[in-house]
Design a protein around this motif. Structure first.
Motif, PDB file in Angstrom:
ATOM      1  N   HIS A 173       0.827  -1.205   0.000  1.00 30.29           N
ATOM      2  CA  HIS A 173       0.000   0.000   0.000  1.00 30.29           C
ATOM      3  C   HIS A 173       0.865   1.260   0.000  1.00 30.29           C
ATOM      4  N   VAL A 174       1.988   1.209   0.711  1.00 32.64           N
ATOM      5  CA  VAL A 174       2.906   2.345   0.695  1.00 32.64           C
ATOM      6  C   VAL A 174       3.426   2.582  -0.722  1.00 32.64           C
TER       7      VAL A 174
ATOM      8  N   VAL B  46      -8.062  -9.841  -8.097  1.00 38.00           N
ATOM      9  CA  VAL B  46      -8.577 -11.101  -7.561  1.00 38.00           C
ATOM     10  C   VAL B  46      -7.439 -12.077  -7.270  1.00 38.00           C
ATOM     11  N   CYS B  47      -6.422 -12.099  -8.108  1.00 45.00           N
ATOM     12  CA  CYS B  47      -5.250 -12.934  -7.798  1.00 45.00           C
ATOM     13  C   CYS B  47      -4.656 -12.533  -6.452  1.00 45.00           C
ATOM     14  N   ALA B  48      -4.556 -11.234  -6.204  1.00 42.88           N
ATOM     15  CA  ALA B  48      -4.013 -10.760  -4.933  1.00 42.88           C
ATOM     16  C   ALA B  48      -4.857 -11.257  -3.768  1.00 42.88           C
TER      17      ALA B  48
ATOM     18  N   GLY C  90      -5.184 -15.142   0.818  1.00 39.42           N
ATOM     19  CA  GLY C  90      -5.779 -16.226   1.597  1.00 39.42           C
ATOM     20  C   GLY C  90      -4.780 -17.309   1.948  1.00 39.42           C
ATOM     21  N   ALA C  91      -3.750 -17.461   1.128  1.00 36.85           N
ATOM     22  CA  ALA C  91      -2.688 -18.420   1.416  1.00 36.85           C
ATOM     23  C   ALA C  91      -1.565 -17.809   2.240  1.00 36.85           C
ATOM     24  N   GLY C  92      -1.681 -16.545   2.582  1.00 35.14           N
ATOM     25  CA  GLY C  92      -0.619 -15.866   3.310  1.00 35.14           C
ATOM     26  C   GLY C  92       0.534 -15.448   2.430  1.00 35.14           C
ATOM     27  N   ASP C  93       0.346 -15.490   1.107  1.00 34.97           N
ATOM     28  CA  ASP C  93       1.397 -15.139   0.160  1.00 34.97           C
ATOM     29  C   ASP C  93       1.267 -13.661  -0.185  1.00 34.97           C
TER      30      ASP C  93
ATOM     31  N   SER D 135       3.651  -8.110  -3.399  1.00 35.52           N
ATOM     32  CA  SER D 135       4.045  -6.745  -3.061  1.00 35.52           C
ATOM     33  C   SER D 135       5.242  -6.300  -3.897  1.00 35.52           C
ATOM     34  N   LEU D 136       6.187  -7.204  -4.095  1.00 36.21           N
ATOM     35  CA  LEU D 136       7.348  -6.878  -4.928  1.00 36.21           C
ATOM     36  C   LEU D 136       6.925  -6.664  -6.384  1.00 36.21           C
ATOM     37  N   ALA D 137       5.948  -7.458  -6.835  1.00 32.29           N
ATOM     38  CA  ALA D 137       5.446  -7.285  -8.202  1.00 32.29           C
ATOM     39  C   ALA D 137       4.818  -5.908  -8.370  1.00 32.29           C
TER      40      ALA D 137
END
Length: 473
Positions: free
Chosen positions: A274-275, A398-400, A405-408, A413-415
């Motif tokens: 978000h930053v 939606v991918c995010a 949900g998997a904690g990934d 964030s890097l993407a």
């Protein structure tokens, strides 16, 4: 307990269901969240129209600090997600006592973080419009709006956190209903605080309507009061009415290292994301500011107008977070994979349809948001450019949600960092001096398409399925 088992039956009985029945499970959870997101955007449309009626300067003053308010709201979301994902995994695994322990720790730290965000935001409210390059005539209103927003941040954090946890427990209806109701409160409060006392005539009947007449600052006060009322309701439902999470007097409030470490591992990358996104928005605002008040207002209203198209994607993303998190918590990686892909497909379909409507109705949308012809014309052209990005933008949203949900959260964030700063900002700097605001929106369109491709690659490589589940607290 039987009620909770019935809610989670899909984790065990979905093996032999058809594609349409599997999709219906995604839709069942997504619809309440979509309706809440749409109602929230309708609220923003009404807000924008109310403030827009005060003139282009009023719209520009809010647009100047909008990216900063999004940044702080995003940090509130990241905080809640760090705990909500753990709760989703534990409920999926049937560990409801541990889920309640996580909730207690979340509430304690939430109170501290809310006050910290309040202090920071109020402290910078004075110089912020100057830092962002705002014109002298809009700085005063921008400062007033941002200060009131900062005072409401504890309520904003509470609403985001409690709503996210309720959704991850499987209760999509309650937070969706309360968020929709918040829109109504916001309109009522804005109507009172923005405009002065005046006479209104309807059908030949004239009545006096009381108003405070605070203008732009009144819009912030109205929104802050709506946030407060909704946060109180959300907190009450979560802590005293939720079947799986309502708290008792005998529970432990002790902070546990494993729980806090996991919350940081999940929430910190999301907070940094978000930053990255909002700092890019702030940088974009600085790029747009020299283009003039019309460009600032058109950009701000354009973002509001576009949101009606992309907010259904965020509703589906919320459903994907719940479905993937609970499926993995129950040890059902096959269901997690199915739900993730179905959610992305549904999101891309819905936002593609919204993009067509947005392209066709762009002039009419801007006519509702502002009476200024120059802002209408420029904003409509920008909005039509953005319509081409919506399908792949849906994929990234939606991918995010599914990956969350998997904690990934670290790799996504890097993407975002690479995409926003490497593509959008670079292209905006190059295109804005030559093409003005249109150049900035062309850069945004290209970046959103690039981002969608990155997220689809991450989802289909499926490394997120091998992540260790959160049962340690």
């Amino acid at each position: 307990m039987s009620g909770r088992r019935n809610e989670l039956d899909y984790l065990h009985n979905l093996d032999n269901l058809s594609f349409s029945r599997q999709m219906s499970q995604v839709i069942r959870l997504a619809i309440p969240a979509i309706l809440a997101e749409i109602s929230s955007i309708v609220m923003q449309y009404i807000d924008a129209a109310m403030v827009g009626s005060l003139g282009a300067n009023a719209s520009a003053s809010i647009g100047l600090v909008a990216s900063s308010t999004w940044l702080l709201s995003g940090l509130c979301t990241a905080f809640g997600t760090g705990f909500a994902v753990q709760i989703a995994h534990m409920i999926g695994a049937g560990l409801e006592d541990r889920a309640r322990n996580v909730l207690r720790q979340c509430l304690l730290l939430g109170a501290v973080c809310g006050l910290l965000l309040l202090t920071i935001s109020v402290s910078i409210s004075g110089p912020l419009p100057t830092w962002l390059g705002g014109a002298e005539e809009i700085r005063g209103d921008a400062t007033g709006y941002f200060m009131v927003f900062g005072l409401a941040l504890p309520a904003v954090l509470t609403r985001h956190t409690c709503g996210s946890i309720l959704q991850c427990s499987g209760d999509m209806r309650t937070p969706s209903f309360l968020n929709a109701l918040m829109c109504l409160w916001d309109v009522v409060f804005n109507f009172v605080f923005i405009f002065p006392t005046r006479e209104i005539t309807l059908g030949g009947w004239t009545t006096t309507v009381y108003g405070v007449g605070w203008g732009v600052t009144g819009a912030a006060v109205g929104t802050a009061l709506a946030e407060l009322v909704t946060a109180i309701c959300m907190f009450y439902v979560l802590c005293f009415r939720s079947p799986s999470l309502k708290l008792s007097l005998g529970g432990s409030w002790k902070l546990e290292r494993n729980c806090l470490r996991t919350a940081v591992q999940i929430g910190l990358p999301l907070g940094l994301e978000h930053v990255v996104l909002c700092s890019a928005q702030i940088t974009t605002t600085k790029i747009i500011a020299p283009l003039g008040t019309v460009s600032i207002a058109a950009n701000s209203l354009g973002v509001t107008a576009e949101s009606l198209c992309y907010m259904p994607g965020y509703g589906i993303a919320s459903a994907a977070t719940t479905l993937v998190g609970q499926s993995l918590g129950a040890g059902r990686k096959d269901l997690a994979r199915k739900f993730a892909r179905l959610s992305v497909l549904l999101g891309m379909m819905m936002m593609s349809f919204g993009a067509v409507l947005m392209f066709v109705l762009a002039p009419q949308v801007f006519a509702m948001l502002t009476p200024d012809p120059a802002v209408q014309e420029l904003g409509a052209r920008c909005l039509r450019v953005e319509a081409f990005a919506e399908p792949l933008y849906a994929a990234s949203i939606v991918c995010a949600g599914a990956l969350r949900g998997a904690g990934d959260t670290l790799v996504p964030s890097l993407a975002n960092l690479v995409s926003v700063w490497g593509v959008r900002i670079t292209a905006s700097v190059i295109l804005a001096p030559r093409f003005g605001l249109m150049g900035v929106w062309v850069a945004m369109c290209g970046e959103l398409c690039f981002r969608g491709v990155l997220f689809l690659i991450r989802l289909f490589r499926e490394k997120w399925l091998s992540r260790e589940m959160v049962h340690a607290c």
